[in-house]
Design an enzyme around this catalytic site. Sequence first.
Site, PDB file in Angstrom:
ATOM      1  CG  LEU A 160       7.309 -26.762  56.105  1.00  0.00           C
ATOM      2  CD1 LEU A 160       6.699 -26.292  54.801  1.00  0.00           C
ATOM      3  CD2 LEU A 160       6.278 -26.633  57.209  1.00  0.00           C
ATOM      4  N   GLY A 161      11.462 -28.028  55.064  1.00  0.00           N
ATOM      5  CA  GLY A 161      12.722 -27.452  55.547  1.00  0.00           C
ATOM      6  C   GLY A 161      12.728 -25.980  55.157  1.00  0.00           C
ATOM      7  CB  ILE A 163      13.652 -25.080  49.999  1.00  0.00           C
ATOM      8  CG1 ILE A 163      15.143 -24.794  49.825  1.00  0.00           C
ATOM      9  CG2 ILE A 163      12.917 -24.888  48.664  1.00  0.00           C
ATOM     10  CD1 ILE A 163      15.872 -25.755  48.886  1.00  0.00           C
ATOM     11  CB  SER A 182       8.069 -32.475  57.012  1.00  0.00           C
ATOM     12  OG  SER A 182       9.168 -31.787  56.473  1.00  0.00           O
ATOM     13  CB  SER A 184       9.503 -34.924  62.474  1.00  0.00           C
ATOM     14  OG  SER A 184      10.433 -33.910  62.267  1.00  0.00           O
ATOM     15  NE  ARG A 240      19.798 -33.105  44.041  1.00  0.00           N
ATOM     16  CZ  ARG A 240      19.977 -31.789  44.207  1.00  0.00           C
ATOM     17  NH1 ARG A 240      19.067 -30.935  43.780  1.00  0.00           N
ATOM     18  NH2 ARG A 240      21.080 -31.332  44.790  1.00  0.00           N
ATOM     19  CD  GLU A 269      18.624 -32.702  36.922  1.00  0.00           C
ATOM     20  OE1 GLU A 269      19.727 -32.181  37.200  1.00  0.00           O
ATOM     21  OE2 GLU A 269      17.599 -32.532  37.585  1.00  0.00           O
ATOM     22  CG  HIS A 287      19.127 -29.007  38.616  1.00  0.00           C
ATOM     23  ND1 HIS A 287      19.376 -30.288  39.018  1.00  0.00           N
ATOM     24  CD2 HIS A 287      19.222 -28.260  39.751  1.00  0.00           C
ATOM     25  CE1 HIS A 287      19.623 -30.321  40.320  1.00  0.00           C
ATOM     26  NE2 HIS A 287      19.532 -29.085  40.782  1.00  0.00           N
ATOM     27  CB  ALA A 289      15.536 -23.792  41.430  1.00  0.00           C
TER      28      ALA A 289
HETATM   29  O1  LIG Z   1      20.133 -28.447  43.140  1.00  0.00           O
HETATM   30  C1  LIG Z   1      20.943 -27.724  43.589  1.00  0.00           C
HETATM   31  C2  LIG Z   1      21.337 -27.737  44.954  1.00  0.00           C
HETATM   32  O2  LIG Z   1      21.038 -28.724  45.661  1.00  0.00           O
HETATM   33  O3  LIG Z   1      21.996 -26.773  45.392  1.00  0.00           O
END
Ligand SMILES: O=CC(=O)O
Length: 323
Positions: A160-161, A163, A182, A184, A240, A269, A287, A289
């Site tokens: 839960l950073g 993103i 997460s 923590s 990842r 990949e 990959h 996103a």
């Molecule tokens: O996968 C892509 C990034 O970590 O920016």
Amino acid sequence: MAQSVIRPQVLIIKPPPAFTHFESDFTRKFDILRAWESPLPLDRFLTTHAQSVQALVCRALTPVNAELLQLLPALKLVASVSTGANHVDKAECRRRGIAVTNGGNASSEDVADIAVGLFIDVHRKISAADSYVRRGLWSSQGDYPLGSKIGGKRVGIVGLGRIGYNVAKRLEAFGCKISYNSKSERPSLSYPFYSDVCELAANNDALIICCALTDQTRHMINREVLSALGREGVIVNIARGAIIDEKELVKCLANREIRGAGLDVFENEPHVPKELVEMDNVVLSPHKAVYTLESLKKGSEVLIANLEAFFSNKPLVTPATDA
Ligand SMILES: O=CC(=O)O
């Protein structure tokens, strides 16, 4: 007589994504050593510039390992444009006193959008239905198989950073119930926290992987976790590939031990296991996103800010903190 400004030298092995859009911003400020344009093999190119290169710019899929670092004895900064910096040998950098920076939060929202897109696609079969129509099956075979409702789904976020948090916010708006695992607990948030990822899986309908790849998280999503997620479970990975044990994932999907997967990342990949390509309960993405013009522009600004800070001995803007 006009004085020529000496720009600090920056080595780029392979240009960052969409570099041509931002190249002039870089060339105005830095003298770029363009390894990718040199006819020399990489090691000869690096050896030629070994004594002068202090800063290296890299991207997610360019490994910066101990062998490469060894060719650059004067190196003091590895600046990655990516959010994840797992492709950089950080232990070796620490040992050598080389700082490492990443892309910070430049693409967090865009990555979260794709996570949600994959989540919806797997449940509502958007890509598979598209292919059904294009193949002319609608008229010959009739109604398309049912999808599954998004609202009310229990979603476990792994990591839960920034993103993961953006994914949580978006899915809350769809009526999903969020919990998380997460490094923590984040006491300021009301989402239930599970310190054990297996328990998170057992108590959710889907897992969305948003954490960094580290020694601790490599293959963290193993058979046990996938089994805990169960037959109706869905997994989405925008982090990842190696966080999931891909072989086990393929087996679980093939045997319908989980319902489906939405994958933007893979273990090796750009290799994607052939079995995944043939499955209709899996949505695949190359990959991508992070790839919006907006996020790449922001990422290039972060990169320039880190390089400028480095060359003027100021604190780095986005040091890579994952282990
Ligand atoms: O996968 C892509 C990034 O970590 O920016």
